[in-house]
Design an enzyme around this catalytic site. Sequence first.
Site, PDB file in Angstrom:
ATOM      1  N   ARG A  67     -85.113  21.330  20.094  1.00 28.95           N
ATOM      2  CA  ARG A  67     -84.310  21.383  18.861  1.00 28.95           C
ATOM      3  C   ARG A  67     -82.850  21.659  19.161  1.00 28.95           C
ATOM      4  NH1 ARG A  67     -86.575  25.122  14.178  1.00 28.95           N
ATOM      5  NH2 ARG A  67     -88.132  23.466  14.228  1.00 28.95           N
ATOM      6  N   ASP A  79     -72.396  17.566  23.421  1.00 32.74           N
ATOM      7  CA  ASP A  79     -71.299  18.205  24.146  1.00 32.74           C
ATOM      8  C   ASP A  79     -71.438  19.729  24.249  1.00 32.74           C
ATOM      9  OD1 ASP A  79     -70.885  18.991  21.555  1.00 32.74           O
ATOM     10  OD2 ASP A  79     -68.878  18.109  21.346  1.00 32.74           O
ATOM     11  N   ASN A 110     -78.942  25.871  11.248  1.00 34.10           N
ATOM     12  CA  ASN A 110     -79.142  26.619  12.486  1.00 34.10           C
ATOM     13  C   ASN A 110     -79.500  28.086  12.294  1.00 34.10           C
ATOM     14  OD1 ASN A 110     -78.629  24.351  14.037  1.00 34.10           O
ATOM     15  ND2 ASN A 110     -76.444  24.793  14.243  1.00 34.10           N
ATOM     16  N   PRO A 179     -80.013  16.351   9.838  1.00 38.78           N
ATOM     17  CA  PRO A 179     -81.005  16.058   8.791  1.00 38.78           C
ATOM     18  C   PRO A 179     -81.725  17.327   8.345  1.00 38.78           C
ATOM     19  CG  PRO A 179     -81.137  14.438  10.554  1.00 38.78           C
ATOM     20  CD  PRO A 179     -80.214  15.520  11.042  1.00 38.78           C
ATOM     21  N   HIS A 209     -91.972  16.863  16.074  1.00 38.37           N
ATOM     22  CA  HIS A 209     -92.643  17.862  15.244  1.00 38.37           C
ATOM     23  C   HIS A 209     -94.130  17.963  15.538  1.00 38.37           C
ATOM     24  CE1 HIS A 209     -89.339  18.029  11.892  1.00 38.37           C
ATOM     25  NE2 HIS A 209     -88.940  18.527  13.051  1.00 38.37           N
TER      26      HIS A 209
END
Length: 339
Positions: A67, A79, A110, A179, A209
């Site tokens: 992930r 990056d 996140n 997404p 997933h």
Amino acid sequence: MARSATLTILFIALMTPTLICFSKITNGGYLYPQFYYQSCPQATSIIRSIVAQAIAKDSRMAASLLRLHFHDCFVKGCDASILLDNDGAVNDDLVGSLHNIVSEKGSVPNTNSVRGFEVIDDIKAALETACPQIVSCADILALAARDSIVLAGGPSWEVPVGRRDSLGASLHGSNRNIPAPNNTLQTIITKFKLNGLDITDLVALSGAHTIGNARCTSFKQRLYGNKHNDQTDKLFAAQLQTNCPRSGGDENLFFLDYVTPMKFDNSYYRNLMDSKGLLTSDQILFKENQETMRIVKEYADNQDIFFEQFSKSMIKMGNISPLTGFRGQIRKSCRMIEV
């Protein structure tokens, strides 16, 4: 000297095309698996060893490292911008200036979701001891993701490397480009397309997933009065509601693939065909689009085809706008830019 070395590499590539796999980057430069063969030949073995130790301690780490790579590449390209910590900035207008980083770690996709930063720290520390300032954090993410898949029973592939690390982050880009579990299918298709990835890549990469977990808050709305609740198997939904109540329990974890949650295989796609996908973004792949439905069925029927395309799509995703040549830098610590 540099020109001579480049010509030598190109000559070898032309003479032995089956041995060296170049990935041409649209904005200039090449990535190729042999990038560290001379400068840090032990790089891949160091990364593989530390990833294996991390997964042995915490089986969730395989999905977490995958992930990290995905969430990094969808923001500014591959990056390592996702690894940067906050460093004094208060908004994105200051991003990229020295000591003014607004970390992507605080974005909605996140927060309380991405993890594994300490594993990347361990890998970087070991590489800095073996070959200082040679291996980029961006390449560590790509190689650790591949190793995680292999250790979970999935396919292997040669990872083209040679990326360099960013000099900034984008909290805004992280909030906008990654997404989300409740995005419409068209929104997800568009986010992939903007990064040069097509519908085949979307369905193949969604197969990640087959390992990992999601929080109750990621799918709660589809269990209670959401328009998508008719897409979920009723018994499966009832089981989910037990630990994902209408009120509370937002941080409770659920397997993304309840059949073989620790094994990288194609059962994720069979779950979708049985209306037992956990996230809305999973289940809509087999409900709202004829092309995605066809691909889901193909992967559910043939794991080898899924593995082959997943490997190709991971390489393709890893080619999203990397920094090469003299752009960016090689960080000593993946959490901060070098002065």
